[in-house]
Design a protein around this motif. Sequence first.
Motif, mmCIF file in Angstrom:
data_model
loop_
_atom_site.group_PDB
_atom_site.id
_atom_site.type_symbol
_atom_site.label_atom_id
_atom_site.label_comp_id
_atom_site.label_asym_id
_atom_site.label_seq_id
_atom_site.Cartn_x
_atom_site.Cartn_y
_atom_site.Cartn_z
ATOM 1 N N ILE A 307 42.620 41.304 39.171
ATOM 2 C CA ILE A 307 41.988 40.490 38.569
ATOM 3 C C ILE A 307 42.855 38.730 39.306
ATOM 4 O O ILE A 307 42.360 38.195 39.670
ATOM 5 N N TRP A 329 33.788 36.138 33.937
ATOM 6 C CA TRP A 329 33.123 35.831 35.586
ATOM 7 C C TRP A 329 32.424 35.244 36.046
ATOM 8 O O TRP A 329 32.584 35.062 37.512
ATOM 9 N N GLN A 344 26.153 38.516 43.670
ATOM 10 C CA GLN A 344 26.792 39.454 42.312
ATOM 11 C C GLN A 344 26.388 40.971 42.847
ATOM 12 O O GLN A 344 27.039 42.188 42.537
ATOM 13 N N HIS A 452 30.231 42.925 35.897
ATOM 14 C CA HIS A 452 30.498 41.866 34.798
ATOM 15 C C HIS A 452 29.403 40.869 34.029
ATOM 16 O O HIS A 452 29.336 39.991 33.548
#
Length: 832
Positions: A307, A329, A344, A452
């Motif tokens: 991350i 996110w 996304q 997410h």
Amino acid sequence: MSQDPEAQLALVLSELKEWSFVAHRDLTAALPALEACTAQTVARWAQTGRDLFLHDRDGGKAFLRASPGLARDVGAVDVWTEQARGFLAFRGSWKALTAYLAGFPEAVRVLGLDDARRWGDVGLEWARRHPESGAVFFETNVAELAAGRGFAGAWEVLGALADLAHERGLPASLALPGAIKVRALLGTEGLRAWLTRGADVLKAGRLRGEAFFRLEGSDSDEALRAVLPGFRTAEHERFLALVARAAFGVTPALAPAGLTVGPPAFVETDGRVLFVPPAFPSREQALAALLHHAGHLHFGTYEQGAIERLFAMAGMTHPPLDADQRVTWRPLFALFGADLVRFQVLFDLCEDFRIDARVQALMPNHVPRLCALATTRPEGPAGAYFDLARHSLQVLAGQVPPSGPWARLLAPEADLTTAWVEARALYEGSALPALSLACRDAAYLPGRSPNHARPVYPRATGREEAPEPDADPRATPTTEPAAARPAPVSAGHDPDMELPPEDTSGSGGRVGVGKPQPAAGGTRRRRLQPPGEGLPYPEWDYRDNTYRRDWTRVLERALVERDLACAHALMARHAPVLQRLKRAIQAEKPRRVAPQRRQTEGEELDLDAAVEYVADRRTGARPTPRIYRRRRHLVRDTGVLLLADLSTSIMQQAADGEGRVVDRMKAALLLFARALEEVGDYYAIAGFASKYRDAVSYYPIKDFARRLTPETEAMLGGLSGRLATRMGAAIRHACVRFGESPAARRLLLILSDGRPADYDDGGDERYLHEDTRMAVKEAAEQGIHAFCITLDASGSPYLERIFGRGHFLVIDRLDDLPRRLPQVYLRLRRGA
């Protein structure tokens, strides 16, 4: 009065000019919008506006001000004028009338004019019976009510509500919003069963009934989950957990997600827990979704290092964290502006491909199962993304040779950042259509979902296997210096679990056991926690006969251990005990009813209140019409917080049976929680341990507002001991947490296996005993009854001084604890 329409209009204007400047102005301003209507229609409209204004000023103003828009958008002035006159039949109509005027254009658009008239008639009937119900009806979105089937669709809900309103007096204002959602979830027959159950709950208690119809109460949740169509996860939780353990060697923590209306059945995660929907369309989809999302946890989607590298690639120095230290996110996707949904979905598609390839290596049937589920292509822009995802499955199944991004994602070194790079390449090089949030979910294959959707707790670098139920996670001391270990980065981090054994200077023993042991007179000094950490509490010093102000600090921490399999095994072992408890609990549930006087609504008149109301009216007063009586079941308004001592001594072997003290404690807490779920009382569970006065750890396990969930059971199944027992500070903090309980009677039930002790008590046993005694006294002054259950057979002398005679119980046979703990609470509850 003249029958000439123009004369009637002139008369109305003259009267309003004399009576009210506002009404005259509003009527005059609205007249031009009705110039296409006949004189008869305009006169009738003006008379209606005047009459409504005289009946209720707010209703009249709403009618006059809404008229231009209605005349322009709908026409049919005679229809809504005549229906508006229906609001003259009852008092307090302005709110329902305002909602009717605002909703009528939408009703015409969705239902057509004739059915919109029927819609208005139904709402008027409800409003005459109960004005608030009429207002809620007219405020309800007509398209959601009709569900694409016109008035017939609306009547599925309205008819069911009308029957119960007539038969049981169920107010539509309470039930209608939830009924629309339940109809979408369960269908018409399921809706009727839910409404009937809700009417029963409402009769038993107003607050419970209101929570039921808001879809917030445990009663409603249980009623819905019991009739959900499809593969219900609550009934197959153990099976799903075993499948995940067979694949990955660890059992993921599972928790139920909220009920959602309609497909898709999505699994979500916060990096620690998998939130599974109450039901999947099929068993195959449930297995696919579980393995896929457990694979994300196992193969590094939420790994902290990955991350951090990902956000660095996006030009951010570190991942943004929320108040709970979870990664958010949205800043990543916000880089793509209006196209963020499109990117996304592509990012998720690439990462899903990488994860499913890894899962397939462990479970050879995983990809064929996903392929078999991916049959129904959605319409619209989502279909193109669905096709791309289905093509990626063909690559994994060996039907298409891997190339381009798919080949790079299959490389052994591929990780989350690889998925980001390949998603950017697809985003920039493909002609996929723009995608809106409304149709995003349809782009995912069955079994997959947005990765997410929730902020996540970053997972430590490298996978850590969960300890076996009988293993002590601290059995092998670390050789790493304490100063070299990283500082906590999340609410779930528990530094107490990482401390190496050390000598102590108090009576708490080597690692802070609850039962006194000879101290090992160490003289090593230590640095206190920074003043800003934790909540400060005073501590009583009997030697100076005064409080030490802000002397202790309590830090709330999340328990990181989880063992749902252990919890299930313990509950299976003690199933006969639980059955006996449930039978005993039936006698605890309220059966007697008591009248509530001076209510605004009810089943019968309150004669005394009615006489007073009439007398006050005749004397010129303006009394509130609280002239009814209603009956409700008597309910014990009791709340309990069970505070468990998690000092190291609970890890020792039981002297009177097989296994360890902690195993009996786990079973006792699980049975206690199950028993209180049956009783319906407010309850919370927490643990505590300490290492010095400025590091008292308080571990919330279950809050008052939450129900017992698999996540909570997993925490109870994973309990282990740590450090010492500074009981006074934990009691003071528990008293503060009682502020979350709405119950009037409050019980603090303390479960301990030894005397209060800590590393820095200087060898003076009496010091923390006296402080705990004062903490119990402070609790009593707040209306909180403290009661201690101890496993220390020698505890009677000091417990009587701390808690007082009759306020503690010594259980000298450890095997009795699981059975005795719920029984003790039920006995105390009867005496509350």
